[in-house]
Design a protein around this motif. Structure first.
Motif, short mmCIF file in Angstrom:
data_model
loop_
_atom_site.label_atom_id
_atom_site.label_comp_id
_atom_site.label_asym_id
_atom_site.label_seq_id
_atom_site.Cartn_x
_atom_site.Cartn_y
_atom_site.Cartn_z
N HIS A 197 0.81 -1.34 0.18
CA HIS A 197 0.05 -0.01 0.16
C HIS A 197 0.88 1.31 -0.06
CE1 HIS A 197 -2.99 2.86 1.50
NE2 HIS A 197 -1.94 3.44 2.32
N PHE A 198 1.94 1.27 0.95
CA PHE A 198 2.77 2.68 0.91
C PHE A 198 3.80 2.51 -0.29
CE2 PHE A 198 1.78 1.96 5.43
CZ PHE A 198 1.05 3.42 5.70
N VAL A 199 3.96 1.59 -0.86
CA VAL A 199 4.72 1.68 -2.21
C VAL A 199 3.84 2.11 -3.21
CG1 VAL A 199 5.96 0.05 -3.89
CG2 VAL A 199 6.22 -0.46 -1.49
N ASP A 200 2.56 1.61 -3.30
CA ASP A 200 1.73 2.21 -4.42
C ASP A 200 1.45 3.61 -4.26
OD1 ASP A 200 1.47 -0.39 -5.37
OD2 ASP A 200 -0.25 -0.62 -4.36
N ARG A 201 1.48 3.99 -2.78
CA ARG A 201 1.30 5.61 -2.54
C ARG A 201 2.55 6.37 -3.02
NH1 ARG A 201 -0.98 6.26 3.12
NH2 ARG A 201 -0.80 8.37 2.46
N LEU A 230 7.12 -19.88 5.23
CA LEU A 230 8.20 -19.14 4.45
C LEU A 230 7.97 -19.09 3.19
CD1 LEU A 230 11.71 -19.46 4.93
CD2 LEU A 230 11.19 -19.68 2.70
N MET A 231 7.44 -20.29 2.47
CA MET A 231 7.17 -20.12 1.28
C MET A 231 6.04 -19.29 1.01
SD MET A 231 9.38 -22.15 -0.33
CE MET A 231 8.39 -21.79 -2.08
N HIS A 232 5.03 -19.07 1.64
CA HIS A 232 3.64 -18.34 1.37
C HIS A 232 4.25 -16.89 1.57
CE1 HIS A 232 -0.34 -16.87 1.53
NE2 HIS A 232 -0.38 -16.62 2.96
N MET A 233 5.02 -16.39 2.44
CA MET A 233 5.49 -14.89 2.66
C MET A 233 6.39 -14.79 1.21
SD MET A 233 4.87 -13.33 5.33
CE MET A 233 6.34 -12.21 6.26
N ARG A 234 7.07 -15.68 0.74
CA ARG A 234 7.93 -15.51 -0.40
C ARG A 234 7.13 -15.24 -1.47
NH1 ARG A 234 13.15 -16.08 -2.39
NH2 ARG A 234 13.04 -15.28 -4.62
N ARG A 235 5.92 -15.84 -1.71
CA ARG A 235 5.16 -15.79 -2.86
C ARG A 235 4.35 -14.53 -2.84
NH1 ARG A 235 4.19 -21.58 -1.59
NH2 ARG A 235 2.53 -21.07 -0.62
N THR A 236 3.87 -14.21 -1.64
CA THR A 236 3.04 -12.90 -1.44
C THR A 236 4.10 -11.84 -2.01
OG1 THR A 236 1.68 -14.15 0.12
CG2 THR A 236 1.85 -11.97 -0.09
N ALA A 237 5.25 -11.69 -1.25
CA ALA A 237 6.26 -10.55 -1.68
C ALA A 237 6.31 -10.73 -2.98
CB ALA A 237 7.48 -10.87 -0.75
N ASP A 238 6.81 -11.66 -3.75
CA ASP A 238 6.92 -11.70 -5.15
C ASP A 238 5.73 -11.08 -5.88
OD1 ASP A 238 9.50 -12.80 -5.07
OD2 ASP A 238 8.68 -14.87 -5.50
N ARG A 239 4.57 -11.65 -5.42
CA ARG A 239 3.30 -11.00 -6.18
C ARG A 239 3.33 -9.58 -5.97
NH1 ARG A 239 -1.74 -10.94 -4.07
NH2 ARG A 239 -1.18 -12.63 -2.65
N LEU A 240 3.42 -9.11 -4.83
CA LEU A 240 2.95 -7.68 -4.39
C LEU A 240 4.03 -6.79 -4.82
CD1 LEU A 240 1.47 -8.20 -0.95
CD2 LEU A 240 0.18 -7.82 -3.02
N LEU A 241 5.34 -7.19 -4.79
CA LEU A 241 6.46 -6.11 -4.90
C LEU A 241 7.35 -6.63 -6.01
CD1 LEU A 241 7.58 -6.30 -0.86
CD2 LEU A 241 6.21 -4.54 -2.29
N GLY A 242 7.20 -7.47 -6.81
CA GLY A 242 7.81 -7.87 -8.12
C GLY A 242 9.24 -7.88 -7.65
N SER A 243 9.98 -7.39 -8.50
CA SER A 243 11.67 -7.21 -8.45
C SER A 243 12.14 -6.09 -7.68
CB SER A 243 11.98 -7.26 -9.78
OG SER A 243 11.84 -6.20 -10.47
N ASN A 244 11.22 -5.50 -6.83
CA ASN A 244 11.45 -4.18 -6.22
C ASN A 244 11.89 -4.35 -4.92
OD1 ASN A 244 11.62 -1.32 -6.20
ND2 ASN A 244 9.67 -1.05 -5.24
N TYR A 245 12.36 -5.57 -4.42
CA TYR A 245 12.78 -5.59 -2.95
C TYR A 245 13.75 -6.71 -2.81
CZ TYR A 245 10.41 -10.47 -2.63
OH TYR A 245 10.07 -11.97 -2.96
N GLN A 246 14.50 -6.32 -1.54
CA GLN A 246 15.60 -7.35 -1.11
C GLN A 246 14.98 -8.03 0.04
OE1 GLN A 246 18.74 -7.71 -2.33
NE2 GLN A 246 18.55 -6.16 -3.81
N TRP A 247 15.12 -9.50 0.01
CA TRP A 247 14.30 -10.23 1.15
C TRP A 247 15.38 -10.67 2.03
CZ3 TRP A 247 13.42 -16.00 0.10
CH2 TRP A 247 12.40 -16.48 0.98
N SER A 248 15.06 -10.90 3.48
CA SER A 248 15.67 -11.29 4.41
C SER A 248 14.97 -12.17 5.33
CB SER A 248 16.58 -10.05 5.25
OG SER A 248 17.24 -10.87 6.08
N ILE A 249 15.38 -13.10 6.08
CA ILE A 249 14.65 -14.22 6.92
C ILE A 249 15.16 -13.90 8.08
CG2 ILE A 249 14.46 -16.62 7.45
CD1 ILE A 249 13.00 -15.76 4.86
#
Length: 310
Positions: A183-187, A213-232
């Protein structure tokens, strides 16, 4: 999909979840926190995520005067990226939590992406002998605690960071937090690269199962595309297993005594640096290089250590 060429290790040496009676190795004084952070950086951590404690009893504190000594010591001996908490403790107000970031204007600060239940009380069964009265209250009171991070809170923190050039590690404890971040990215209030810290295993947030973990990854990919760095970030016994799974999928990793007091089953870690060395061994076994602080600065678009106020 999020991509990276090297893995950033974040180390969180003390935090506000565990209490001093739980481990003799948990840093409490400014000298101990500085030493823990410097040692972690020497072991391979590019980022040190920092909280302060009252040296008299180990109580979490956002008093800038308690941050100042260890920030100066770390700056003098290390080029690690300093990440100052805006979470503080779940029991603090937002203005209290923001004081160190406002004063010290770090390169990076944490930002929890939604209000949530934050249950620490199960630790009462595992640690029945607590030295300080506040420790039992801290854990017991979490039965009725909502850790407040409203949309207004988040927007205010974001605007403050933008004004001083501080970027954020977005701590996402559940799927809804990823949607809030999107939401904040879109704004246009959050711009890439977006540093997402996926947090697993806190009671009130998403669990610590590999499917979570997989659910978080899939959701981040869908919402943020290539615009993020992912950490665990895996809490407690989830720390090393989930960091290993994430690293095999291309994530960055976070370790430290804030998140887990352990190095193995029934074995307390003697330092956060010990955990950094362990996850570094895992990364190297996966043929993943460890990012230096300057490489991490470039990957995350940070302003540089010369532009902080400490």
């Amino acid at each position: 999909m999020a991509t990276r060429t090297k893995a950033i290790i974040t180390c969180a040496p003390t935090g506000a979840i565990h209490t001093p009676s739980m481990s003799p190795h948990l840093p409490v004084t400014a000298e101990q926190i500085a030493r823990a952070a410097i040692d972690a950086a020497e072991a391979g951590a590019a980022i040190v995520h920092l909280h302060a404690r009252d040296p008299r009893d180990g109580r979490p504190s956002q008093d800038p005067d308690l941050f100042r000594p260890f920030l100066k010591a770390i700056r003098a001996e290390s080029d690690a990226i300093v990440n100052i908490t805006t979470g503080g403790s779940p029991h603090m107000t937002v203005p209290e939590r923001m004081r160190p970031v406002t004063e010290f204007q770090p390169e990076l600060a944490s930002l929890n992406m939604g209000s949530m239940n934050f249950g620490l009380f199960p630790m009462l069964e595992r640690f029945p002998n607590l030295e300080h009265a506040w420790e039992r209250e801290h854990l017991e009171n979490s039965r009725n605690l909502v850790f407040k991070n409203t949309f207004a809170d988040i927007e205010g923190i974001l605007r403050l960071g933008q004004a001083q050039g501080t970027r954020f590690e977005f701590e996402c404890y559940d799927i809804s937090h990823l949607h809030n971040l999107a939401h904040f990215v879109d704004r246009g209030l959050v711009q890439g690269p977006v540093f997402v810290q996926s947090v697993f295993g806190i009671l009130g947030g998403i669990g610590g199962h590999p499917e979570d973990l997989m659910h978080m990854r899939r959701t981040a990919d869908r919402l943020l595309g290539s615009n993020y760095q992912w950490s665990i970030l895996g809490a407690g016994r989830n720390q090393l297993p989930l960091a290993t799974m994430g690293a095999a999928m291309g994530s960055h990793v976070r370790v430290g005594l804030e998140d887990s007091l352990w190095i193995g089953p029934g074995q307390l870690a003697t330092s956060s640096a010990e955990q950094v060395r362990r996850i570094r061994t895992v990364l190297e076994a996966l043929n993943v290089d460890v990012a230096t602080p300057d490489e991490a600065r470039s990957m995350l678009g940070l302003k540089g250590a010369a532009n902080v106020a400490f």
